[in-house]
Write a protein that holds these residues in place. Structure first.
Motif, short mmCIF file in Angstrom:
data_model
loop_
_atom_site.label_atom_id
_atom_site.label_comp_id
_atom_site.label_asym_id
_atom_site.label_seq_id
_atom_site.Cartn_x
_atom_site.Cartn_y
_atom_site.Cartn_z
N HIS A 7 0.83 -1.20 0.00
CA HIS A 7 0.00 0.00 0.00
C HIS A 7 0.87 1.25 0.00
CE1 HIS A 7 0.21 1.92 4.05
NE2 HIS A 7 0.65 0.73 4.41
N PHE A 81 -2.93 -4.56 -4.08
CA PHE A 81 -2.48 -3.17 -4.19
C PHE A 81 -3.47 -2.27 -3.47
CE2 PHE A 81 -0.01 -3.71 -8.44
CZ PHE A 81 1.15 -3.97 -7.74
N GLY A 82 -2.95 -1.33 -2.69
CA GLY A 82 -3.84 -0.40 -1.98
C GLY A 82 -3.30 1.01 -2.00
N SER A 83 -4.20 1.97 -2.11
CA SER A 83 -3.77 3.38 -2.09
C SER A 83 -4.89 4.27 -1.58
CB SER A 83 -3.38 3.84 -3.50
OG SER A 83 -3.02 5.22 -3.50
N CYS A 116 -5.88 -8.26 -6.21
CA CYS A 116 -7.07 -7.45 -6.00
C CYS A 116 -6.61 -6.06 -5.56
CB CYS A 116 -8.02 -8.08 -4.97
SG CYS A 116 -7.39 -8.11 -3.28
N ALA A 117 -7.55 -5.15 -5.40
CA ALA A 117 -7.19 -3.76 -5.11
C ALA A 117 -8.11 -3.17 -4.06
CB ALA A 117 -7.26 -2.92 -6.39
N VAL A 130 -9.54 2.09 -7.49
CA VAL A 130 -9.55 0.62 -7.50
C VAL A 130 -9.44 0.11 -8.93
CG1 VAL A 130 -11.04 -1.40 -7.18
CG2 VAL A 130 -10.74 0.23 -5.32
N LEU A 133 -5.83 0.58 -10.08
CA LEU A 133 -4.94 -0.41 -9.46
C LEU A 133 -5.10 -1.78 -10.13
CD1 LEU A 133 -5.42 0.56 -5.70
CD2 LEU A 133 -3.40 1.01 -7.11
N ASN A 134 -6.33 -2.14 -10.42
CA ASN A 134 -6.56 -3.41 -11.12
C ASN A 134 -6.03 -3.36 -12.55
OD1 ASN A 134 -7.72 -5.11 -9.16
ND2 ASN A 134 -9.73 -4.16 -9.41
N LEU A 137 -2.43 -4.11 -12.25
CA LEU A 137 -2.27 -5.55 -12.06
C LEU A 137 -2.33 -6.28 -13.40
CD1 LEU A 137 -4.43 -6.14 -8.85
CD2 LEU A 137 -1.96 -6.50 -9.04
N SER A 144 -7.01 -10.07 -11.69
CA SER A 144 -7.63 -9.55 -10.47
C SER A 144 -8.95 -10.26 -10.18
CB SER A 144 -7.90 -8.06 -10.60
OG SER A 144 -8.65 -7.58 -9.49
N GLY A 147 -12.13 -5.82 -6.17
CA GLY A 147 -11.60 -4.72 -5.38
C GLY A 147 -12.67 -4.12 -4.49
#
Length: 222
Positions: A7, A81-83, A116-117, A130, A133-134, A137, A144, A147
């Motif tokens: 993240h 993945f995270g933000s 996943c996101a 999201v 982020l995907n 990926l 994915s 999310g």
């Protein structure tokens, strides 16, 4: 199976994004996965200068923590993945890291993994982040499983309310690692990406022979 969450919140352990990613990992752990989380803000990541030096041998000219992070991704079966959402997009920490993954994208070094996101925001933009982020990926060759985003600016209890869905997403990710998961739309995207990146692999086959031979073994180059 191992699932790695990465993240990009500068708040590290105090961040809502980390907590949301952690709930996903808890669901994955309940399904039998070994889990780990990375706080990007704790690592030294130098921005990409687009010098193309990595094309020669896959090694970046920058001496920082990115190579060790890539090794950890390669050792995982799945990626989260995270933000947080900053000005309608991912955080600067996350974007700088993504730019450094260009070589991994071009050579599809994470193909075969699942992901996943997650995203957190005050009011808006969570679903869009999201989706982005995907999208990254998929660029990496990762499929994915979905999310989740939360907007907790006006709803302080949004994170707690999202816990069942976040845990379910983590379980879905772990099951994908164990039993497989297919998505025809994403598989078409991944195939199109490989077709595009194939020209890079062919152009540099004398410099990156191992990568070229891997693409041949995978059937991506006839």
């Amino acid at each position: 199976m191992k699932i790695l969450a990465i993240h990009g919140s500068p708040r590290t352990i105090r961040s809502s994004t980390r907590k949301l990613a952690g709930l996903v990992l808890e669901g994955a752990a309940e399904a039998g996965a070994e889990t780990e989380i990375v706080d990007l803000a704790d690592y030294r990541i130098i921005p990409c200068t687009a010098c193309d030096a990595c094309t020669l041998n896959g090694i970046c000219v920058n001496d920082d923590d990115v190579p060790s992070l890539i090794v950890r991704i390669q050792a995982a079966d799945a990626i989260v993945f995270g933000s947080p959402v900053y000005i309608d997009n991912i955080s600067g920490q996350m974007k700088v890291f993504f730019d450094r993954l260009a070589d991994a994208i071009h050579y599809q070094q994470f193909a075969g993994k699942f992901g996943c996101a997650v995203a957190t925001t005050a009011e808006s933009g969570g679903d869009e982040v999201v989706a982005y982020l995907n999208h990254v990926l998929n660029y990496l060759g990762v499929v994915s499983v979905g999310g989740i985003s939360i907007a907790d600016g006006e709803k302080p209890g949004a994170l707690d309310a999202a816990e069942p869905a976040a845990r379910a997403l983590g379980k879905k990710l772990a099951v994908a690692c164990r039993d497989g998961y297919t998505d025809r739309a994403q598989e078409a995207i991944l195939a199109d990406n490989r077709e595009y990146f194939k020209s890079i692999v062919l152009e540099n086959r004398d410099l990156r022979t191992e990568e070229y031979e891997r693409w041949v073994r995978m059937g991506w180059i006839p």
